[in-house]
Motif scaffolding. Sequence first.
Motif, mmCIF file in Angstrom:
data_model
loop_
_atom_site.group_PDB
_atom_site.id
_atom_site.type_symbol
_atom_site.label_atom_id
_atom_site.label_comp_id
_atom_site.label_asym_id
_atom_site.label_seq_id
_atom_site.Cartn_x
_atom_site.Cartn_y
_atom_site.Cartn_z
ATOM 1 N N ASP A 1 55.678 48.585 34.538
ATOM 2 C CA ASP A 1 55.653 50.105 34.846
ATOM 3 C C ASP A 1 56.392 50.189 36.201
ATOM 4 N N ILE A 2 56.066 49.289 37.044
ATOM 5 C CA ILE A 2 57.090 49.303 38.430
ATOM 6 C C ILE A 2 58.344 48.851 38.392
ATOM 7 N N MET A 3 58.605 48.135 37.745
ATOM 8 C CA MET A 3 60.253 47.373 37.679
ATOM 9 C C MET A 3 60.898 48.581 37.067
ATOM 10 N N LYS A 4 60.548 49.282 35.996
ATOM 11 C CA LYS A 4 61.435 50.163 35.480
ATOM 12 C C LYS A 4 61.714 51.517 36.170
ATOM 13 N N THR A 5 61.085 51.539 37.456
ATOM 14 C CA THR A 5 61.341 52.486 38.152
ATOM 15 C C THR A 5 62.265 52.296 39.582
ATOM 16 N N GLY A 6 62.893 50.855 39.152
ATOM 17 C CA GLY A 6 63.922 50.463 40.205
ATOM 18 C C GLY A 6 63.596 49.425 41.146
ATOM 19 N N ALA A 7 62.007 49.062 41.050
ATOM 20 C CA ALA A 7 61.594 47.956 42.075
ATOM 21 C C ALA A 7 62.186 46.536 41.700
ATOM 22 N N ASP A 8 62.381 45.888 42.619
ATOM 23 C CA ASP A 8 62.787 44.420 42.532
ATOM 24 C C ASP A 8 61.569 43.453 42.376
ATOM 25 N N PRO A 9 61.215 43.116 41.346
ATOM 26 C CA PRO A 9 60.057 42.028 41.073
ATOM 27 C C PRO A 9 59.968 40.765 42.068
ATOM 28 N N ASN A 10 61.080 40.566 42.646
ATOM 29 C CA ASN A 10 61.006 39.536 43.522
ATOM 30 C C ASN A 10 60.532 39.914 45.106
ATOM 31 N N ARG A 11 60.145 41.095 45.182
ATOM 32 C CA ARG A 11 59.770 41.793 46.484
ATOM 33 C C ARG A 11 58.470 42.166 46.496
ATOM 34 N N ILE A 12 57.741 41.815 45.231
ATOM 35 C CA ILE A 12 56.378 42.502 44.867
ATOM 36 C C ILE A 12 55.386 41.271 45.169
ATOM 37 N N THR A 13 54.528 41.696 45.826
ATOM 38 C CA THR A 13 53.070 40.929 46.039
ATOM 39 C C THR A 13 52.177 41.541 45.347
ATOM 40 N N ARG A 14 51.207 40.826 44.591
ATOM 41 C CA ARG A 14 50.247 41.291 43.771
ATOM 42 C C ARG A 14 48.940 40.873 44.158
ATOM 43 N N TYR A 15 47.707 41.507 43.983
ATOM 44 C CA TYR A 15 46.448 41.141 44.745
ATOM 45 C C TYR A 15 45.493 41.606 43.477
ATOM 46 N N ARG A 16 44.224 40.830 43.745
ATOM 47 C CA ARG A 16 43.096 41.207 42.899
ATOM 48 C C ARG A 16 42.335 42.325 43.620
ATOM 49 N N GLY A 17 42.046 43.356 42.858
ATOM 50 C CA GLY A 17 41.277 44.525 43.398
ATOM 51 C C GLY A 17 42.144 45.798 43.421
ATOM 52 N N THR A 18 41.722 46.691 44.187
ATOM 53 C CA THR A 18 42.445 48.084 44.442
ATOM 54 C C THR A 18 42.545 48.027 46.043
ATOM 55 N N SER A 19 43.168 49.215 46.448
ATOM 56 C CA SER A 19 43.450 49.334 47.737
ATOM 57 C C SER A 19 42.189 49.999 48.577
ATOM 58 N N GLU A 20 41.157 50.339 48.007
ATOM 59 C CA GLU A 20 40.141 50.885 48.454
ATOM 60 C C GLU A 20 39.120 49.722 48.955
ATOM 61 N N ILE A 21 39.240 48.447 48.705
ATOM 62 C CA ILE A 21 38.486 47.290 49.308
ATOM 63 C C ILE A 21 38.807 47.234 50.863
ATOM 64 N N ILE A 22 40.036 47.679 51.352
ATOM 65 C CA ILE A 22 40.095 47.732 52.838
ATOM 66 C C ILE A 22 39.499 48.465 53.551
ATOM 67 N N HIS A 23 38.873 49.985 52.934
ATOM 68 C CA HIS A 23 38.302 50.802 53.549
ATOM 69 C C HIS A 23 37.052 50.473 54.186
ATOM 70 N N PHE A 24 36.452 49.462 53.690
ATOM 71 C CA PHE A 24 35.079 49.109 54.420
ATOM 72 C C PHE A 24 35.123 47.730 55.258
ATOM 73 N N GLN A 25 36.163 47.742 55.761
ATOM 74 C CA GLN A 25 36.453 46.517 56.756
ATOM 75 C C GLN A 25 35.319 46.322 57.727
ATOM 76 N N ASN A 26 34.896 47.536 58.234
ATOM 77 C CA ASN A 26 34.064 47.666 59.378
ATOM 78 C C ASN A 26 32.964 48.843 59.077
ATOM 79 N N PHE A 27 32.724 49.180 58.079
ATOM 80 C CA PHE A 27 31.836 50.186 57.679
ATOM 81 C C PHE A 27 30.206 49.861 57.859
ATOM 82 N N GLU A 28 29.834 50.966 58.552
ATOM 83 C CA GLU A 28 28.244 51.065 59.026
ATOM 84 C C GLU A 28 27.660 51.994 58.452
#
Length: 345
Positions: free
Chosen positions: A139-166
Motif C-alpha cells: 500500500d505504501i510502495m504503490k504510492t512511490g515509496a522506496d522500500p529500502n528507505r522504510i523502517t517498520r515497527y511493532r505498534g502504532t505511533s500513539e505509543i510515543i505519546h505516553f513517554q512521560n505521562f503522569e
Amino acid sequence: MKVWIDITNAPHVRFFRDIITHLQDEGEDVIITARKFGDIHRLMNLFGFEFTSIGKHGVTLAEKLLESTKRAYKLSKFIAEEKPDVGLSKHSIELPRVTFGLGIPSVYVLDNEHAIAANKLTLPLCDHIIMPEVIDLWDIMKTGADPNRITRYRGTSEIIHFQNFEYNENIFEDLNLKLEREKTILMRPEPSLASYLDADCHESVLTPIVEVLKDYANILIIPRFREQEEIFRGYDNVTIIKPPVDTFSLMKRCDLVIGAGGTMNREAALLGTPVISCYPGKPLSVDRFYIENGLMYRSTDVDEIVNMALRLLVSRKGMKEIKTDDLFRIIIDSVYEAADSGPKK
C-alpha cells in the motif's frame, strides 16, 4: 546538529513533544514550524515550545492546493536561510517537498495508508520512512515509496505519546465538570476537514448516538473545530470540552470513549479505557491492530453502538498487554543517521 520539525496537526504536538525535549536536552538546535490549524498553536504554547507559524489549512480541494503551495513557498524561503541538517515530520505535505528541493535529508513518520493523495505527494521524496509493520508494505510502495528507505515497527505511533505521562485522577474536578450521572463517556467527532474523508463539517455520525446515551451517562465531547461545537450545543447532560486540556487523564478517568476519528481512540486503548470506533470511513490498519488485539471495538450501526456502550459501561474489562517496539529510539536514531548522511547532491 540543527533539526527542523514541521507540525501540521494537533495530535502531532504531543507526538513530537518528548522528541523535541530530548533533542534540546542533548544540545541540538531544534527549529519548529507549525501551520494554523485546529489547536496546534494553543498546544504548542501550552507545552512552552517556541515555533514559527507558517501557512494554514484549506477546506476545499482548491483551497488545500492553494494553501499548501503558498506554505511550501514560504517554508522554502525560511528553511533556505536556516539551513537545517535534517527535517522531521509526521504526515506533513510540505516538509518532504522542501527538504528534497533544498537537498536536506528527511525523516518521515507515517501511519495512514488511506491518505493516498498526501502519500503520493510526499513518500517518493522521503529519505527515511518510519511506519507500523501492520500497514501493508505494498500500500505504501504503490504510492512511490522506496522500500529500502522504510523502517517498520511493532505498534502504532500513539505509543510515543505516553513517554512521560503522569495521570491526574482529579481531572474532572480541575475542569469544574458538573456531572450528574455515575458513568461518563468521552466522544470525539470525525475529522470532517481531512482530505481522505468525505464528510460535512456541520454534521456528525455521533449525533444519534449522543441523543440516546445522554440519558444513561454524562457525555463529554471534544470537537475539532467550531462547526462541530455548534452541532452538540444545547443538549442536556452534554458538556463541550475546549482544548487544550489534559486529554490523556480525561480519557483514563472516563468509563468509555466513543470516537469517530483515530488518534484519540488509539490513545484511549493504550490507557486501558474501553473504546468504540465509529469512524465513518474504511478502518486504518493501525485501528485494526487494536481491534484484533481486543483493545478496541468497531461499529457504524447506531443501535449496535448504543447496546455495546451500555454493556461496556457495566462490565469494564482489564487492559490487555501488547508488545511494541521503542518508537522513540527508532525516530531519534533515524534523525541522527539522516543528519550524518550529509546534504543530498
